[in-house]
Write an enzyme that holds these catalytic residues in place. Sequence first.
Site, PDB file in Angstrom:
ATOM      1  N   ALA A   1       0.845  -1.200   0.000  1.00  0.00           N
ATOM      2  CA  ALA A   1       0.000   0.000   0.000  1.00  0.00           C
ATOM      3  C   ALA A   1       0.881   1.252   0.000  1.00  0.00           C
ATOM      4  O   ALA A   1       0.591   2.250  -0.669  1.00  0.00           O
ATOM      5  CB  ALA A   1      -0.910  -0.010   1.213  1.00  0.00           C
TER       6      ALA A   1
ATOM      7  N   ASP B   1       3.918   1.363  -1.284  1.00  0.00           N
ATOM      8  CA  ASP B   1       4.470   1.446  -2.641  1.00  0.00           C
ATOM      9  C   ASP B   1       3.468   2.073  -3.606  1.00  0.00           C
ATOM     10  O   ASP B   1       3.841   2.839  -4.494  1.00  0.00           O
ATOM     11  CB  ASP B   1       4.860   0.056  -3.160  1.00  0.00           C
ATOM     12  CG  ASP B   1       6.004  -0.531  -2.346  1.00  0.00           C
ATOM     13  OD1 ASP B   1       6.667   0.250  -1.627  1.00  0.00           O
ATOM     14  OD2 ASP B   1       6.217  -1.749  -2.407  1.00  0.00           O
TER      15      ASP B   1
ATOM     16  N   SER C   1      34.996  12.696  19.993  1.00  0.00           N
ATOM     17  CA  SER C   1      34.945  11.265  20.265  1.00  0.00           C
ATOM     18  C   SER C   1      34.670  11.075  21.754  1.00  0.00           C
ATOM     19  O   SER C   1      34.530  12.054  22.486  1.00  0.00           O
ATOM     20  CB  SER C   1      36.240  10.597  19.844  1.00  0.00           C
ATOM     21  OG  SER C   1      37.271  11.170  20.586  1.00  0.00           O
ATOM     22  N   LEU C   2      34.589   9.845  22.168  1.00  0.00           N
ATOM     23  CA  LEU C   2      34.275   9.557  23.568  1.00  0.00           C
ATOM     24  C   LEU C   2      35.445   8.838  24.209  1.00  0.00           C
ATOM     25  O   LEU C   2      36.110   8.035  23.563  1.00  0.00           O
ATOM     26  CB  LEU C   2      33.051   8.641  23.647  1.00  0.00           C
ATOM     27  CG  LEU C   2      31.712   9.226  23.216  1.00  0.00           C
ATOM     28  CD1 LEU C   2      30.692   8.117  23.023  1.00  0.00           C
ATOM     29  CD2 LEU C   2      31.213  10.226  24.257  1.00  0.00           C
TER      30      LEU C   2
ATOM     31  N   LYS D   1      25.596   2.374  22.653  1.00  0.00           N
ATOM     32  CA  LYS D   1      26.635   2.916  21.776  1.00  0.00           C
ATOM     33  C   LYS D   1      26.555   2.125  20.471  1.00  0.00           C
ATOM     34  O   LYS D   1      26.903   0.945  20.413  1.00  0.00           O
ATOM     35  CB  LYS D   1      28.021   2.779  22.395  1.00  0.00           C
ATOM     36  CG  LYS D   1      29.095   3.439  21.531  1.00  0.00           C
ATOM     37  CD  LYS D   1      30.408   3.563  22.283  1.00  0.00           C
ATOM     38  CE  LYS D   1      31.402   4.423  21.533  1.00  0.00           C
ATOM     39  NZ  LYS D   1      31.806   3.874  20.253  1.00  0.00           N
TER      40      LYS D   1
ATOM     41  N   CYS E   1      33.058 -41.898   6.381  1.00  0.00           N
ATOM     42  CA  CYS E   1      32.687 -41.403   7.714  1.00  0.00           C
ATOM     43  C   CYS E   1      33.828 -41.650   8.698  1.00  0.00           C
ATOM     44  O   CYS E   1      34.309 -42.786   8.809  1.00  0.00           O
ATOM     45  CB  CYS E   1      31.424 -42.108   8.196  1.00  0.00           C
ATOM     46  SG  CYS E   1      31.035 -41.747   9.913  1.00  0.00           S
TER      47      CYS E   1
ATOM     48  N   CYS F   1      26.208 -46.683  12.159  1.00  0.00           N
ATOM     49  CA  CYS F   1      27.225 -45.725  12.605  1.00  0.00           C
ATOM     50  C   CYS F   1      26.984 -45.383  14.067  1.00  0.00           C
ATOM     51  O   CYS F   1      25.894 -44.932  14.441  1.00  0.00           O
ATOM     52  CB  CYS F   1      27.140 -44.457  11.742  1.00  0.00           C
ATOM     53  SG  CYS F   1      28.235 -43.145  12.288  1.00  0.00           S
TER      54      CYS F   1
HETATM   55  S1  IVH Z   1      28.007  10.925  21.527  1.00  0.00           S
HETATM   56  C1  IVH Z   1      30.377  14.366  22.339  1.00  0.00           C
HETATM   57  N1  IVH Z   1      26.415   8.855  21.616  1.00  0.00           N
HETATM   58  O1  IVH Z   1      30.908   6.815  19.210  1.00  0.00           O
HETATM   59  C2  IVH Z   1      30.071  12.977  22.171  1.00  0.00           C
HETATM   60  N2  IVH Z   1      28.342   8.714  20.257  1.00  0.00           N
HETATM   61  O2  IVH Z   1      33.626   7.534  20.278  1.00  0.00           O
HETATM   62  C3  IVH Z   1      29.953  12.580  20.769  1.00  0.00           C
HETATM   63  N3  IVH Z   1      28.559   6.607  19.032  1.00  0.00           N
HETATM   64  O3  IVH Z   1      31.951   9.074  16.779  1.00  0.00           O
HETATM   65  C4  IVH Z   1      29.403  11.245  20.528  1.00  0.00           C
HETATM   66  N4  IVH Z   1      26.694   5.706  19.763  1.00  0.00           N
HETATM   67  O4  IVH Z   1      30.161   7.386  16.153  1.00  0.00           O
HETATM   68  C5  IVH Z   1      27.540   9.371  21.110  1.00  0.00           C
HETATM   69  N5  IVH Z   1      24.876   7.116  21.765  1.00  0.00           N
HETATM   70  C6  IVH Z   1      26.002   7.630  21.251  1.00  0.00           C
HETATM   71  C7  IVH Z   1      26.806   6.917  20.352  1.00  0.00           C
HETATM   72  C8  IVH Z   1      27.984   7.491  19.879  1.00  0.00           C
HETATM   73  C9  IVH Z   1      27.736   5.533  18.985  1.00  0.00           C
HETATM   74  C10 IVH Z   1      29.846   6.722  18.314  1.00  0.00           C
HETATM   75  C11 IVH Z   1      29.962   7.924  17.426  1.00  0.00           C
HETATM   76  C12 IVH Z   1      31.183   8.662  17.852  1.00  0.00           C
HETATM   77  C13 IVH Z   1      31.907   7.641  18.666  1.00  0.00           C
HETATM   78  C14 IVH Z   1      32.656   8.352  19.747  1.00  0.00           C
END
Ligand code: IVH
Length: 674
Positions: free
Chosen positions: A37, A39, A84-85, A117, A410, A432
């Site tokens: 539907a 589509d 990054s984290l 994550k 076998c 067997c």
């Molecule tokens: S927050 C300031 N939340 O993890 C914080 N990142 O190591 C920025 N990622 O490059 C990231 N799930 O690709 C955040 N719930 C989540 C996440 C997440 C995956 C990844 C993301 C980032 C990397 C950081």
Amino acid sequence: MKISATVLQQLEQLRATIRQHNYAYYVLDDPQLPDNAYDALMRELEAIEAKYPETITPDSPTQRVGAQPLTAFEQVQHALPMLSLNNAFTDQEVQEFHQRVCERLGTEQVEYIAEPKLDGLAISLRYEQGQLVTAATRGDGSTGEDVTHNVRTIKAIPLRLQGENYPEILEVRGEVIMPKAGFDKFNQQQLAKGEKPFANPRNAAAGSLRQLDPRATASRPLSFIAYGVGLVTGGTLANKHYDILQQLQHWGFPIAKDLQLSFGIGDCLNYYRATLERRAALPFDIDGVVYKVNALAQQEQLGFVSRAPRWAIAHKLPAEEALTTIQAIEIQVGRTGALTPVARLQPVSVGGVIVSNATLHNQDEIQRKDIRVGDTVVVRRAGDVIPEVLRVLLEKRPANTEIFALPPRCPVCDSEVEHEETIARCTGGLFCSAQRKQALQHFASRRAMDIEGLGEKLVEQLIDGNCIENLADIYTLPREQWAGLERMGDKSADRILRALEKSKQTSFARFLYALGIREVGESTARTLAQHFGSLEKLTAADTAALQLVPDVGEVVAQHIYRFFRQPHNREVIAQLQAAGVQWAENEVKTEQAQVLAGKTFVLTGTLNSMGRDAAKARLEALGAKVSGSVSKKTDYVVAGAEAGSKLEKAESLGVKVLDEAAFLVFLSEVEHVS
Ligand code: IVH
């Protein structure tokens, strides 16, 4: 050509309806329309737009795949860096993070948000006046690649924001993922085309976004989950992370379903453990959970160190993949003679569990992956799934390795091995000993004859010690012989004899299942028993008569027919009956016990395995009441595909919900009991 107001209105309405269905599907996870539907709506829109091309806007749902492939990716400078984290691997490290947060904020009470994550690819989506203008990868954090043309093909990402009150410029950050189901299907298609499968969903997502031709990306099952924002101007957002995520959802973005507001680090650690348990059942891969300080004011106060915020930390889950070496490849012979190659591995911790064996499936798989003894390999263990070897690191292959081939005979009984498509099978049958062991173990198992205490160790002794020739002999084996087995004694022998005696009173369906006829599982055994009612009738049935039974196709009918034509099998059955194995004939006609009396069920959505009427009839036969609406008094809601408001209501009332698979297990259990 002048376009009439009615056409314009019709177009706008159609686009709005499609967007609304996209939202229900991708954001709320609650599809309101069957695929065909949906589509049809798309086709209708395409037809009108083809007639009036000047009405096409870039944010029309038809405009996801742009026309021209790119020749290269442009660079994009992020307005705000993509950070990054920092990682924590232990509870202790999480506690230390919390300590640092508390000290800097000068408080003991911190509210966190715990999120999954996601294991995909970070992306930043820039919306100007509600329209998606740029999508960029993270790159080095400051500069990424422009992947707008590809990101536009991901239906979970809105081309224009929904609702109102969104900022003039809004950067949404999140992860592009390939859900596990889509990944498996996609890899199967790759194999069928003779192309290389992807190692995991993250690589598949990353590879898909790096396609120069958006038509290629459009065919990949990608999705998106938002977890934050970048630059925001010309408008304000809420002052807590959790509320911002709700706003994002409102504007049309999928957010993680299992977010948890946590009042302290203890809640976060509980969330981690719960997530670890749930991991296998999640529709996408995750590699950890993230804890974030909820209040933006506190986030600002905490700030950053180098490229990572002080207000968040990723708590990593044990990796589901690990490197190890193959020490040997052994062959297991199954109940029906199938030879399965199994890799003996240098023990390694994967997903939090020590793994020392992995299935190699069959010869074709080994050949395709070119797996050899001595190889260094990547093994994967996802949840309860049997560990498997994903790929070989060819650069680590030692000299003089040999290509592996299944033996022509076998390894247990030296009978010839025959090949049926990808399966190699020992032709030794019950000659067997490996097959005899498995057959006896199956015969005695709980859902078959349910002979308590007759487990693997005893079965091995019985077969290796040549105590019995066929299945039926266990009922006539003298007491002294039982008592003489290893780790047995008078008491244990008596216990086994009692269990054997008890098992003789069985049901026709269990008996059939216990015989171990190829392809006759519990459910087929049950339908056969119901259909034929007696062993005589079943034994007499030809393949045409057998195929009248639901679920019995040509192949299964052949297996059943041949089984009962073998004198050896008839003899064993006669011997079992002579030993006293019996059941009430004509089970069909006996009343089922009303085990579900007093229980109320609501059926919603489409059940693929049976009609709703059939489900209702089976429930009612067990004494249940089947009602049309969900209330607090409902005991179970059975939710098939495309279940809608009833499912929502059940969830809001905390009524137990069974999906189709769970419902089938449930039915088979209760029907078994009755
Ligand atoms: S927050 C300031 N939340 O993890 C914080 N990142 O190591 C920025 N990622 O490059 C990231 N799930 O690709 C955040 N719930 C989540 C996440 C997440 C995956 C990844 C993301 C980032 C990397 C950081």
